[in-house]
Design a protein around this motif. Structure first.
Motif, PDB file in Angstrom:
ATOM      1  N   ALA A 118       0.794  -1.229   0.000  1.00 13.15           N
ATOM      2  CA  ALA A 118       0.000   0.000   0.000  1.00 13.15           C
ATOM      3  C   ALA A 118       0.832   1.287   0.000  1.00 13.15           C
ATOM      4  O   ALA A 118       0.521   2.217  -0.762  1.00 13.15           O
ATOM      5  CB  ALA A 118      -0.969  -0.005   1.181  1.00 13.15           C
ATOM      6  N   THR A 136      -6.561   4.635   1.028  1.00 14.07           N
ATOM      7  CA  THR A 136      -6.533   3.231   0.628  1.00 14.07           C
ATOM      8  C   THR A 136      -7.425   2.414   1.554  1.00 14.07           C
ATOM      9  O   THR A 136      -7.671   2.792   2.700  1.00 14.07           O
ATOM     10  CB  THR A 136      -5.111   2.630   0.688  1.00 14.07           C
ATOM     11  OG1 THR A 136      -4.722   2.439   2.061  1.00 14.07           O
ATOM     12  CG2 THR A 136      -4.089   3.518  -0.021  1.00 14.07           C
ATOM     13  N   THR A 137      -7.902   1.296   1.041  1.00 14.24           N
ATOM     14  CA  THR A 137      -8.583   0.322   1.889  1.00 14.24           C
ATOM     15  C   THR A 137      -8.381  -1.063   1.295  1.00 14.24           C
ATOM     16  O   THR A 137      -7.993  -1.207   0.133  1.00 14.24           O
ATOM     17  CB  THR A 137     -10.074   0.653   2.067  1.00 14.24           C
ATOM     18  OG1 THR A 137     -10.578  -0.057   3.211  1.00 14.24           O
ATOM     19  CG2 THR A 137     -10.889   0.271   0.835  1.00 14.24           C
ATOM     20  N   TRP A 166      -2.532  -7.048  -3.117  1.00 13.97           N
ATOM     21  CA  TRP A 166      -2.308  -5.935  -2.190  1.00 13.97           C
ATOM     22  C   TRP A 166      -1.348  -6.334  -1.065  1.00 13.97           C
ATOM     23  O   TRP A 166      -0.394  -5.638  -0.762  1.00 13.97           O
ATOM     24  CB  TRP A 166      -3.658  -5.517  -1.619  1.00 13.97           C
ATOM     25  CG  TRP A 166      -3.689  -4.294  -0.779  1.00 13.97           C
ATOM     26  CD1 TRP A 166      -3.699  -4.230   0.586  1.00 13.97           C
ATOM     27  CD2 TRP A 166      -3.750  -2.947  -1.248  1.00 13.97           C
ATOM     28  NE1 TRP A 166      -3.765  -2.930   1.012  1.00 13.97           N
ATOM     29  CE2 TRP A 166      -3.808  -2.123  -0.101  1.00 13.97           C
ATOM     30  CE3 TRP A 166      -3.775  -2.355  -2.509  1.00 13.97           C
ATOM     31  CZ2 TRP A 166      -3.877  -0.732  -0.187  1.00 13.97           C
ATOM     32  CZ3 TRP A 166      -3.855  -0.980  -2.597  1.00 13.97           C
ATOM     33  CH2 TRP A 166      -3.895  -0.186  -1.452  1.00 13.97           C
ATOM     34  N   ALA A 214       0.333   3.841  -3.136  1.00  9.57           N
ATOM     35  CA  ALA A 214      -0.242   5.170  -2.921  1.00  9.57           C
ATOM     36  C   ALA A 214       0.721   6.263  -3.370  1.00  9.57           C
ATOM     37  O   ALA A 214       0.317   7.228  -4.033  1.00  9.57           O
ATOM     38  CB  ALA A 214      -0.599   5.350  -1.447  1.00  9.57           C
ATOM     39  N   CYS A 221      -5.469  11.266  -0.857  1.00  4.46           N
ATOM     40  CA  CYS A 221      -5.249   9.869  -1.254  1.00  4.46           C
ATOM     41  C   CYS A 221      -5.598   8.960  -0.085  1.00  4.46           C
ATOM     42  O   CYS A 221      -5.157   9.193   1.048  1.00  4.46           O
ATOM     43  CB  CYS A 221      -3.791   9.664  -1.664  1.00  4.46           C
ATOM     44  SG  CYS A 221      -3.400   7.982  -2.205  1.00  4.46           S
ATOM     45  N   GLY A 237      -6.841  -4.687  -2.861  1.00  7.63           N
ATOM     46  CA  GLY A 237      -6.936  -3.397  -2.196  1.00  7.63           C
ATOM     47  C   GLY A 237      -7.204  -2.312  -3.217  1.00  7.63           C
ATOM     48  O   GLY A 237      -7.171  -2.556  -4.429  1.00  7.63           O
ATOM     49  N   THR A 238      -7.496  -1.126  -2.743  1.00  9.28           N
ATOM     50  CA  THR A 238      -7.858  -0.018  -3.623  1.00  9.28           C
ATOM     51  C   THR A 238      -7.179   1.267  -3.174  1.00  9.28           C
ATOM     52  O   THR A 238      -7.108   1.552  -1.976  1.00  9.28           O
ATOM     53  CB  THR A 238      -9.381   0.202  -3.629  1.00  9.28           C
ATOM     54  OG1 THR A 238     -10.041  -1.040  -3.914  1.00  9.28           O
ATOM     55  CG2 THR A 238      -9.791   1.229  -4.670  1.00  9.28           C
ATOM     56  N   VAL A 239      -6.699   2.041  -4.147  1.00  5.84           N
ATOM     57  CA  VAL A 239      -6.178   3.383  -3.905  1.00  5.84           C
ATOM     58  C   VAL A 239      -7.168   4.379  -4.502  1.00  5.84           C
ATOM     59  O   VAL A 239      -7.500   4.297  -5.693  1.00  5.84           O
ATOM     60  CB  VAL A 239      -4.795   3.598  -4.551  1.00  5.84           C
ATOM     61  CG1 VAL A 239      -4.278   5.010  -4.242  1.00  5.84           C
ATOM     62  CG2 VAL A 239      -3.801   2.552  -4.077  1.00  5.84           C
ATOM     63  N   VAL A 272      -3.077   5.818   4.624  1.00  9.92           N
ATOM     64  CA  VAL A 272      -2.744   4.545   3.978  1.00  9.92           C
ATOM     65  C   VAL A 272      -2.734   3.432   5.029  1.00  9.92           C
ATOM     66  O   VAL A 272      -2.005   3.517   6.008  1.00  9.92           O
ATOM     67  CB  VAL A 272      -1.368   4.632   3.280  1.00  9.92           C
ATOM     68  CG1 VAL A 272      -0.956   3.266   2.726  1.00  9.92           C
ATOM     69  CG2 VAL A 272      -1.410   5.669   2.158  1.00  9.92           C
TER      70      VAL A 272
END
Length: 240
Positions: A49, A178-179, A216, A53, A176, A230-232, A149
């Motif tokens: 992450a 993340t999760t 991720w 990010a 920014c 995961g997502t940014v 993050v």
């Protein structure tokens, strides 16, 4: 915790033990205990992450990176700042709930200012910060980049914090977040995305990019194998 126990199975046990804590104080106590082994443990997890990010921020930021004010929320030991430093950023302010984590961040020498705060329990203490390019404390809404993050997930920092992140960014600044996409976090992820969209509908910011990442980090849940996703999320605060 001894560094000699730094194997995937032991790291997995450490992280699963975190979920036993239900109160904010119990979570902070856990991270205080984990601080000394944190960096090497997340390396065992192949935790990507921070680098992901930093890469997404770098790909869109076109201003003076050396002078840009960066607010690192839930900064931990400073992993994200280390990645952003490689992309030319250098003016970091960090906030975290764990004093032990903050001490390691302080030792990194990357941050101009650091503050302990119970994230989600009290407003972000950003009005006090100072950077080299300012002779007076930096106004609360003057950050070029605001990021969180790793901590924005179920049982950690609540969804509502994203509004404070937006408030802390200057108009035109980037936020920014993340999760994770593991099963236990899907309900939280859905609530987060609804809030991000609601804030966009309110005209607070615009979505720059949403990056879905398959690998991720290594899964630690008994119900999942291999890697979780995961997502940014990258947003830009609008001029009001």
């Amino acid at each position: 915790m001894s560094a000699v126990t730094n194997t995937f199975e032991n790291v997995k046990a450490v992280i699963l033990s975190c979920h036993k804590g239900t109160t904010p104080k119990e979570k902070v106590d856990f991270y205080d205990t984990w601080a000394q082994n944190y960096d090497q443990d997340v390396a065992v997890l192949d935790y990507r992450a921070p680098s992901l990010a930093a890469s997404r921020i770098s790909s869109h930021f076109s201003g003076d990176r050396a002078a840009a004010a960066v607010l690192d929320v839930a900064c931990g030991t400073g992993l994200v700042a280390k990645q952003l430093k490689r992309h030319g950023f250098g003016q970091f302010v960090g906030i975290d709930g764990s004093e032990a984590m903050l001490e390691l961040a302080r030792e990194s020498g990357l941050y101009r200012d650091l503050k302990q705060s119970m994230l989600g329990e009290e407003p972000l203490p950003v009005q006090w910060v100072k950077l080299f390019r300012f002779t007076l404390p930096l106004p609360a809404d003057s950050f070029d980049v605001v990021l969180i993050v790793g901590a924005l997930s179920v049982g950690q920092v609540p969804v509502g914090v994203v509004r404070e992140l937006c408030k802390s960014a200057k108009p035109g600044g980037y936020v920014c977040m993340t999760t994770r996409g593991n099963r236990d976090n899907l309900e939280f992820k859905g609530a987060l995305e609804r809030e991000l969209k609601q804030m966009e509908d309110e005209g607070l910011w615009s979505c720059v990019e949403v990056t879905e990442v398959k690998d991720w980090e290594r899964a630690v849940s008994e119900q999942e194998d291999g890697y979780i996703s995961g997502t940014v999320y990258l947003y830009k605060k609008l001029q009001l």
